[in-house]
Write a protein that holds these residues in place. Structure first.
Motif, mmCIF file in Angstrom:
data_model
loop_
_atom_site.group_PDB
_atom_site.id
_atom_site.type_symbol
_atom_site.label_atom_id
_atom_site.label_comp_id
_atom_site.label_asym_id
_atom_site.label_seq_id
_atom_site.Cartn_x
_atom_site.Cartn_y
_atom_site.Cartn_z
ATOM 1 N N THR A 14 0.816 -1.217 0.000
ATOM 2 C CA THR A 14 0.000 0.000 0.000
ATOM 3 C C THR A 14 0.850 1.267 0.000
ATOM 4 O OG1 THR A 14 -0.199 -0.141 2.411
ATOM 5 C CG2 THR A 14 -1.985 -1.067 1.103
ATOM 6 N N ARG A 15 1.985 1.263 0.676
ATOM 7 C CA ARG A 15 2.827 2.460 0.703
ATOM 8 C C ARG A 15 3.375 2.770 -0.689
ATOM 9 N NH1 ARG A 15 7.647 4.793 1.486
ATOM 10 N NH2 ARG A 15 7.966 6.265 3.172
ATOM 11 N N ALA A 36 0.531 4.092 -2.811
ATOM 12 C CA ALA A 36 0.123 5.453 -2.473
ATOM 13 C C ALA A 36 1.148 6.466 -2.989
ATOM 14 C CB ALA A 36 -0.050 5.591 -0.959
ATOM 15 N N HIS A 37 2.422 6.150 -2.825
ATOM 16 C CA HIS A 37 3.454 7.047 -3.347
ATOM 17 C C HIS A 37 3.379 7.124 -4.865
ATOM 18 C CE1 HIS A 37 5.972 8.493 -0.029
ATOM 19 N NE2 HIS A 37 5.557 7.405 0.603
ATOM 20 N N LEU A 85 0.428 11.786 2.910
ATOM 21 C CA LEU A 85 -0.173 10.468 3.160
ATOM 22 C C LEU A 85 -0.580 10.313 4.625
ATOM 23 C CD1 LEU A 85 2.057 8.189 0.930
ATOM 24 C CD2 LEU A 85 -0.333 8.831 0.572
#
Length: 178
Positions: free
Chosen positions: A67-68, A71-72, A107
């Motif tokens: 997910t990180r 998202a980035h 975020l």
């Protein structure tokens, strides 16, 4: 009303910045600056988007949470898109989103506002449908399913009545009577 506000304010901000910057550096350099920003935005979207996708794939291969990187990657694509949009304010926002610590801050702020709603599995071992409500695929009763079968070594000469369709029509799977 709040949704309409950015669509009204953004063009006003962009026009004001065009006038101010154009007055300081001139019209032609201002136009070149906007065009350069668009070209840079496309390059960012191509290069950084591909790198973010590789980072996400690497995270999945290493069984880490993807997910990180996702998202980035989404914020990098948004940054490139903001740089492609003609305007100095949107280009500045896009450039700011390319800074990793600032993306982390964005975020974190977004994460504070996200509320996750979902279902979790809490079944007994070996009973993967223990929490499924009735009518959602769980079989009730004695668990017996009636059916017919026949063992065939050779293709039968006559087709047995009631087991298959006599004539196969195009698009007819043979599983239902038509």
């Amino acid at each position: 009303m709040w949704l309409l506000l950015p669509f009204v304010l953004l063009p006003i901000i962009e026009i004001a910045l065009f006038i101010q910057v154009g007055g300081v550096i001139g019209v032609l350099p201002t136009i070149l600056l906007v065009l350069l920003s668009a070209v840079l935005g496309v390059a960012v979207m191509r290069r950084q988007g591909a790198l973010a996708m590789l980072d996400m794939q690497r995270a999945m291969q290493e069984f880490r949470d993807p997910t990180r990187p996702m998202a980035h990657g989404a914020l990098i694509m948004l940054a490139g898109g903001l740089m492609v949009v003609p305007g100095l304010f949107t280009s500045a926002l896009g450039l700011l989103l390319l800074i990793p610590p600032l993306r982390d801050l964005v975020l974190r702020q977004m994460g504070k506002r996200v509320r996750v709603a979902g279902a979790a599995y809490r079944g007994r071992e070996g009973d993967f449908m223990s929490d499924v409500p009735p009518g959602y695929g769980r079989r009730r009763g004695d668990g017996v399913i009636d059916g017919e079968y026949s063992v065939q070594d050779d293709t039968p000469a006559p087709i047995r009545e009631g087991l298959t369709d006599q004539a196969q029509k195009p698009g007819n799977s043979g599983w239902t009577r038509h």
